[in-house]
Design a protein around this motif. Sequence first.
Motif, PDB file in Angstrom:
ATOM      1  N   LEU A 198     -66.506 -52.043  35.002  1.00  0.00           N
ATOM      2  CA  LEU A 198     -66.521 -53.351  35.654  1.00  0.00           C
ATOM      3  C   LEU A 198     -66.919 -53.269  37.124  1.00  0.00           C
ATOM      4  O   LEU A 198     -66.947 -54.287  37.816  1.00  0.00           O
ATOM      5  N   ALA A 199     -67.244 -52.081  37.584  1.00  0.00           N
ATOM      6  CA  ALA A 199     -67.554 -51.873  39.001  1.00  0.00           C
ATOM      7  C   ALA A 199     -68.874 -52.534  39.382  1.00  0.00           C
ATOM      8  O   ALA A 199     -69.813 -52.594  38.590  1.00  0.00           O
ATOM      9  N   GLU A 200     -68.923 -53.019  40.606  1.00  0.00           N
ATOM     10  CA  GLU A 200     -70.165 -53.599  41.135  1.00  0.00           C
ATOM     11  C   GLU A 200     -71.274 -52.552  41.128  1.00  0.00           C
ATOM     12  O   GLU A 200     -72.385 -52.806  40.709  1.00  0.00           O
ATOM     13  N   LEU A 216     -71.585 -57.827  24.038  1.00  0.00           N
ATOM     14  CA  LEU A 216     -71.163 -57.357  25.357  1.00  0.00           C
ATOM     15  C   LEU A 216     -72.356 -56.990  26.225  1.00  0.00           C
ATOM     16  O   LEU A 216     -72.370 -57.262  27.424  1.00  0.00           O
ATOM     17  N   GLU A 217     -73.378 -56.389  25.623  1.00  0.00           N
ATOM     18  CA  GLU A 217     -74.574 -56.028  26.391  1.00  0.00           C
ATOM     19  C   GLU A 217     -75.392 -57.251  26.795  1.00  0.00           C
ATOM     20  O   GLU A 217     -76.269 -57.153  27.638  1.00  0.00           O
ATOM     21  N   HIS A 218     -75.109 -58.381  26.200  1.00  0.00           N
ATOM     22  CA  HIS A 218     -75.779 -59.628  26.589  1.00  0.00           C
ATOM     23  C   HIS A 218     -74.884 -60.482  27.488  1.00  0.00           C
ATOM     24  O   HIS A 218     -75.195 -61.643  27.765  1.00  0.00           O
ATOM     25  N   GLY A 219     -73.771 -59.898  27.923  1.00  0.00           N
ATOM     26  CA  GLY A 219     -72.891 -60.612  28.850  1.00  0.00           C
ATOM     27  C   GLY A 219     -72.070 -61.690  28.196  1.00  0.00           C
ATOM     28  O   GLY A 219     -71.650 -62.644  28.844  1.00  0.00           O
ATOM     29  N   ARG A 220     -71.836 -61.537  26.901  1.00  0.00           N
ATOM     30  CA  ARG A 220     -71.044 -62.517  26.167  1.00  0.00           C
ATOM     31  C   ARG A 220     -69.844 -61.819  25.538  1.00  0.00           C
ATOM     32  O   ARG A 220     -69.779 -60.606  25.458  1.00  0.00           O
ATOM     33  N   GLY A 221     -68.925 -62.592  25.062  1.00  0.00           N
ATOM     34  CA  GLY A 221     -67.760 -62.047  24.371  1.00  0.00           C
ATOM     35  C   GLY A 221     -66.550 -61.986  25.278  1.00  0.00           C
ATOM     36  O   GLY A 221     -66.601 -62.345  26.455  1.00  0.00           O
ATOM     37  N   ASN A 222     -65.468 -61.528  24.705  1.00  0.00           N
ATOM     38  CA  ASN A 222     -64.215 -61.411  25.428  1.00  0.00           C
ATOM     39  C   ASN A 222     -63.552 -60.109  24.965  1.00  0.00           C
ATOM     40  O   ASN A 222     -62.678 -60.132  24.100  1.00  0.00           O
ATOM     41  N   PRO A 223     -63.974 -58.977  25.533  1.00  0.00           N
ATOM     42  CA  PRO A 223     -63.478 -57.688  25.025  1.00  0.00           C
ATOM     43  C   PRO A 223     -61.986 -57.495  25.291  1.00  0.00           C
ATOM     44  O   PRO A 223     -61.479 -57.894  26.338  1.00  0.00           O
ATOM     45  N   THR A 224     -61.323 -56.878  24.343  1.00  0.00           N
ATOM     46  CA  THR A 224     -59.920 -56.528  24.537  1.00  0.00           C
ATOM     47  C   THR A 224     -59.837 -55.280  25.409  1.00  0.00           C
ATOM     48  O   THR A 224     -60.835 -54.567  25.602  1.00  0.00           O
ATOM     49  N   LEU A 225     -58.659 -55.010  25.902  1.00  0.00           N
ATOM     50  CA  LEU A 225     -58.452 -53.803  26.694  1.00  0.00           C
ATOM     51  C   LEU A 225     -58.741 -52.567  25.840  1.00  0.00           C
ATOM     52  O   LEU A 225     -59.352 -51.602  26.316  1.00  0.00           O
ATOM     53  N   LYS A 229     -68.778 -63.172  36.283  1.00  0.00           N
ATOM     54  CA  LYS A 229     -69.494 -62.077  36.929  1.00  0.00           C
ATOM     55  C   LYS A 229     -69.116 -60.725  36.338  1.00  0.00           C
ATOM     56  O   LYS A 229     -69.928 -59.817  36.293  1.00  0.00           O
ATOM     57  N   TYR A 230     -67.871 -60.588  35.850  1.00  0.00           N
ATOM     58  CA  TYR A 230     -67.452 -59.310  35.280  1.00  0.00           C
ATOM     59  C   TYR A 230     -68.139 -59.028  33.949  1.00  0.00           C
ATOM     60  O   TYR A 230     -68.437 -57.881  33.638  1.00  0.00           O
ATOM     61  N   LEU A 231     -68.405 -60.059  33.159  1.00  0.00           N
ATOM     62  CA  LEU A 231     -69.128 -59.855  31.907  1.00  0.00           C
ATOM     63  C   LEU A 231     -70.547 -59.374  32.164  1.00  0.00           C
ATOM     64  O   LEU A 231     -71.060 -58.531  31.433  1.00  0.00           O
ATOM     65  N   HIS A 232     -71.167 -59.895  33.223  1.00  0.00           N
ATOM     66  CA  HIS A 232     -72.523 -59.449  33.555  1.00  0.00           C
ATOM     67  C   HIS A 232     -72.516 -58.021  34.087  1.00  0.00           C
ATOM     68  O   HIS A 232     -73.405 -57.233  33.779  1.00  0.00           O
ATOM     69  N   ARG A 233     -71.516 -57.682  34.880  1.00  0.00           N
ATOM     70  CA  ARG A 233     -71.383 -56.291  35.362  1.00  0.00           C
ATOM     71  C   ARG A 233     -71.165 -55.356  34.185  1.00  0.00           C
ATOM     72  O   ARG A 233     -71.762 -54.289  34.108  1.00  0.00           O
ATOM     73  N   LEU A 234     -70.274 -55.765  33.289  1.00  0.00           N
ATOM     74  CA  LEU A 234     -69.992 -54.954  32.110  1.00  0.00           C
ATOM     75  C   LEU A 234     -71.271 -54.731  31.306  1.00  0.00           C
ATOM     76  O   LEU A 234     -71.577 -53.598  30.919  1.00  0.00           O
ATOM     77  N   ALA A 235     -72.023 -55.780  31.081  1.00  0.00           N
ATOM     78  CA  ALA A 235     -73.269 -55.680  30.324  1.00  0.00           C
ATOM     79  C   ALA A 235     -74.235 -54.703  30.994  1.00  0.00           C
ATOM     80  O   ALA A 235     -74.784 -53.800  30.345  1.00  0.00           O
ATOM     81  N   ARG A 236     -74.428 -54.868  32.296  1.00  0.00           N
ATOM     82  CA  ARG A 236     -75.343 -53.997  33.036  1.00  0.00           C
ATOM     83  C   ARG A 236     -74.884 -52.544  32.990  1.00  0.00           C
ATOM     84  O   ARG A 236     -75.672 -51.632  32.749  1.00  0.00           O
TER      85      ARG A 236
END
Length: 119
Positions: A66-68, A39-48, A2-9
């Motif tokens: 990462l906020a809702e 990342l904009e497609h909700g994929r990947g594993n971004p580093t800090l 869910k966080y990857l999708h939030r990040l993408a959005r």
Amino acid sequence: MKYLHRLARNIKSLRAVHALTQEDLSLNTEISLSVLRELEHGRGNPTLSTLERLADGLDVDLSSLLAENCKLHIMDIYLPLFKQLNGFQTLSPEEQAAAIKCFSEFIQLVFKAQQHDPG
């Protein structure tokens, strides 16, 4: 997940608010275009480090990525817009049409976000 999708959005929304293309954001943050697209497609594993550069490039706190409900101060929304409109009269008719289209899409994005905000 869910966080990857939030990040993408949130990346997409914040890019729109700041009138940035993916290429602009990639250059400003020194994040490769392919990583940014993933990342904009909700994929990947971004580093800090990647998240920090994104937050800096989008002028938000890291937690906002990462906020809702990614909340922006009203000036964060309108100041970039007015900066873009400052030279509107100097644009060609084609550029003015493109600017009007972008403004229309921006307004639709704002209203869509408000409809999904229960508070």
